[in-house]
Design an enzyme around this catalytic site. Structure first.
Site, PDB file in Angstrom:
ATOM      1  N   TRP A  73       0.953  -1.310  -0.027  1.00  0.00           N
ATOM      2  CA  TRP A  73       0.110  -0.136  -0.133  1.00  0.00           C
ATOM      3  C   TRP A  73       0.935   1.134   0.165  1.00  0.00           C
ATOM      4  O   TRP A  73       0.625   2.133  -0.723  1.00  0.00           O
ATOM      5  CB  TRP A  73      -1.041  -0.018   1.252  1.00  0.00           C
ATOM      6  CG  TRP A  73      -1.674   1.276   1.424  1.00  0.00           C
ATOM      7  CD1 TRP A  73      -3.131   1.340   0.908  1.00  0.00           C
ATOM      8  CD2 TRP A  73      -1.335   2.364   2.080  1.00  0.00           C
ATOM      9  NE1 TRP A  73      -3.529   2.463   1.147  1.00  0.00           N
ATOM     10  CE2 TRP A  73      -2.672   3.218   1.815  1.00  0.00           C
ATOM     11  CE3 TRP A  73      -0.422   2.953   2.589  1.00  0.00           C
ATOM     12  CZ2 TRP A  73      -2.681   4.486   2.365  1.00  0.00           C
ATOM     13  CZ3 TRP A  73      -0.570   4.180   3.179  1.00  0.00           C
ATOM     14  CH2 TRP A  73      -1.604   4.954   3.018  1.00  0.00           C
ATOM     15  N   HIS A  74       1.942   1.147   0.620  1.00  0.00           N
ATOM     16  CA  HIS A  74       2.826   2.248   0.674  1.00  0.00           C
ATOM     17  C   HIS A  74       3.532   2.556  -0.476  1.00  0.00           C
ATOM     18  O   HIS A  74       4.064   3.939  -0.729  1.00  0.00           O
ATOM     19  CB  HIS A  74       3.791   2.066   1.933  1.00  0.00           C
ATOM     20  CG  HIS A  74       3.124   2.463   3.290  1.00  0.00           C
ATOM     21  ND1 HIS A  74       2.477   1.569   4.042  1.00  0.00           N
ATOM     22  CD2 HIS A  74       3.236   3.760   3.947  1.00  0.00           C
ATOM     23  CE1 HIS A  74       2.211   2.098   5.227  1.00  0.00           C
ATOM     24  NE2 HIS A  74       2.392   3.480   5.216  1.00  0.00           N
ATOM     25  N   GLY A  75       3.799   1.388  -1.297  1.00  0.00           N
ATOM     26  CA  GLY A  75       4.667   1.845  -2.448  1.00  0.00           C
ATOM     27  C   GLY A  75       4.842   0.671  -3.188  1.00  0.00           C
ATOM     28  O   GLY A  75       5.075  -0.518  -2.585  1.00  0.00           O
TER      29      GLY A  75
ATOM     30  N   PHE B  52       1.789   8.150  -1.621  1.00  0.00           N
ATOM     31  CA  PHE B  52       1.103   6.859  -1.460  1.00  0.00           C
ATOM     32  C   PHE B  52      -0.323   7.086  -1.993  1.00  0.00           C
ATOM     33  O   PHE B  52      -1.131   6.067  -1.606  1.00  0.00           O
ATOM     34  CB  PHE B  52       1.329   6.520   0.013  1.00  0.00           C
ATOM     35  CG  PHE B  52       2.682   6.403   0.444  1.00  0.00           C
ATOM     36  CD1 PHE B  52       3.679   5.989  -0.254  1.00  0.00           C
ATOM     37  CD2 PHE B  52       2.809   6.889   1.585  1.00  0.00           C
ATOM     38  CE1 PHE B  52       4.979   6.124   0.276  1.00  0.00           C
ATOM     39  CE2 PHE B  52       4.454   6.938   2.091  1.00  0.00           C
ATOM     40  CZ  PHE B  52       5.284   6.422   1.438  1.00  0.00           C
TER      41      PHE B  52
END
Length: 494
Positions: A327-329, A494
């Site tokens: 989700w963050h990257g 993000f």
């Protein structure tokens, strides 16, 4: 990013009072439309065409939720899954497609295959991950019967696109936010002053603390091979406070901007570096994301594997934090960061009984001190992967830190002294001492805030005491903040 209307930019200084004043001047029946137009304008200040992605997703989830509410059994589940797949497909296409193609091409190269997929190199729509999770929470809550499907398309669009939290959260649940757009908000002096104070504190954390720390962190992490382990350790420590002040600063400004108009957004941070365990850390850090993952990923998986005992818990934790990392990257550094947290939480679960025995055998202050230090150290260690641009950089940083920490390795190292010139280039302006002073101030401020109700004390102060305090605070922000080429917020990516 230059075109974005950042909270720490002059355009927002104009946008915010105009939107707020007009909101209160308009009759209640027109306010939803004004907020929606303002939110669209706010988002389109980045890449205007991407507003179409939001429009398609909003209309789809709006229609889907109504159908979910009407249907029963398998038909109801099909509508839910069709919505989830559609929303996640959009996220995958813009955020993960190039990452997917890169990995496929690398595997093909390893196995001498002629397979080759072209990357699209699309610009990631700002805040897409936040937008996606908020939309998903709505349809899931409707499916679970915890929220009635919204019939007013404009009100629902405001729930998804409300400008204060549109691009970096908090990730709201419909039960908390959706009904607030139906309510009539009256002008409240207490809400305005409280909201502005919260915005000012958030701006201080962002412009004064985070952006000043970034002046040391960025050059070090952009070229980690040029610095020894001591500098890299300091940069990692600084980054832990930079990202906290950057993201919690945004959340405070978002909550403050909403509060001025009478809206209440969810608290997103609660002194996370005071945590005495990883589970405690995730109850305090990015609270709306961690509770989202708990409710929609961890608990369903853990319940489905409850017959497996602790192994089911470990599986649920690892899957949850694999998703958190992605989700963050779209980068293996984020995947490793997420898996490390999943592993840490799994070990906590496995050794929970031994931890309780140890807590009983030691003085409380000593046990808590050891656990706080261990938790903070682990979180800082994982930040190396979070901040590094590539896995190669992360490994290089770990090597340099290892050479610096262990005396034998330090004696064998031949390049540390030759890098002194590069180190002095970063530290020559007193950025290390200044950064340390800012961190100490933050820790003291949070410690006092935990013991004293500053909000109530300020409210009780006479105006001739309050207003000079406000002026001093604004002067500190104005002269201590980084304004030339205002930095974007870290979590915007993000």
């Amino acid at each position: 990013m230059a075109g974005m209307m950042l909270f720490n930019s002059f355009p927002f200084l104009v946008f915010f009072p105009v939107v707020t004043a007009t909101f209160f001047l308009l009759p209640h029946r027109f306010r939803w439309l004004w907020l929606l137009l303002a939110s669209c304008f706010f988002y389109m200040s980045f890449v205007p065409i991407y507003i179409l992605i939001f429009a398609i997703t909003i209309i789809t989830t709006y229609v889907t939720a109504i159908q979910i509410e009407k249907k029963e059994g398998d038909s109801k589940a099909r509508w839910l899954w069709s919505s989830i797949i559609f929303i996640c497909t959009i996220l995958f296409f813009f955020k993960y497609y190039d990452f997917f193609t890169w990995n496929v091409n690398e595997l093909a190269r390893v196995f001498d295959s002629e397979i080759s997929i072209s990357a699209l190199h699309l610009i990631l729509p700002i805040g897409l991950s936040f937008f996606t999770f908020q939309s998903l929470s709505y349809v899931i809550e409707v499916y679970r019967g915890n929220q009635k499907a919204e019939r007013h398309l404009g009100i629902y669009a405001n729930y998804v696109m409300f400008y204060p939290q549109l691009v970096a959260g908090p990730i709201e649940r419909p039960q908390n936010l959706l009904h607030q757009f139906h309510e009539k908000h009256r002008f409240s002096y207490d809400d305005v002053t409280s909201g502005l104070r919260l915005m000012a504190w958030g701006l201080f954390k962002k412009a004064v603390i985070a952006d000043n720390l970034a002046k040391f962190v960025s050059p070090v992490y952009d070229n980690p091979g040029n610095f020894d382990g001591g500098v890299l350790l300091v940069a990692t420590l600084f980054f832990s406070f930079q990202i906290f002040c950057d993201f919690s600063g945004y959340s405070d400004m978002a909550r403050g901007a909403a509060r001025v108009m009478g809206f209440r957004l969810t608290l997103n941070f609660d002194r996370p570096y005071a945590a005495t365990s990883l589970s405690d850390f995730w109850r305090r850090w990015h609270i709306t994301l961690s509770t989202w993952l708990r409710d929609y990923v961890y608990e369903p998986v853990a319940m489905a594997r409850r017959d497996k005992g602790i192994y089911g818990v470990v599986l649920a934790l690892m899957l949850t934090f694999l998703i958190s990392g992605l989700w963050h990257g779209a980068n293996w550094t984020f995947v490793v960061w997420g898996l490390l947290h999943g592993l840490g939480l799994s070990l906590e679960a496995v050794f929970a009984k031994k931890r309780k025995k140890l807590a009983k055998a030691m003085p409380t202050w000593l046990f808590n001190g050891i656990m706080l230090t261990a938790t903070f150290s682990f979180v800082n260690f994982t930040y190396i992967f979070f901040r590094a641009k590539t896995m190669e950089d992360a490994v290089l940083i770990l090597e340099h830190v290892g050479h610096w920490i262990f005396p034998i390795n330090r004696l064998l190292s031949t390049n540390i002294h030759s890098l002194a010139g590069h180190v002095s280039a970063v530290t020559s302006k007193g950025s290390v001492l200044g950064g340390c002073a800012l961190i100490v101030f933050l820790v003291i401020a949070h410690s006092l805030h935990a013991r004293l109700d500053f909000e109530e004390r300020l409210r009780r102060c006479a105006w001739w005491i309050r207003w000079p305090m406000y002026q001093v605070a604004l002067l500190c922000i104005a002269f201590g903040g980084v304004w030339l080429g205002a930095r974007s917020f870290v979590y915007f990516q993000f």
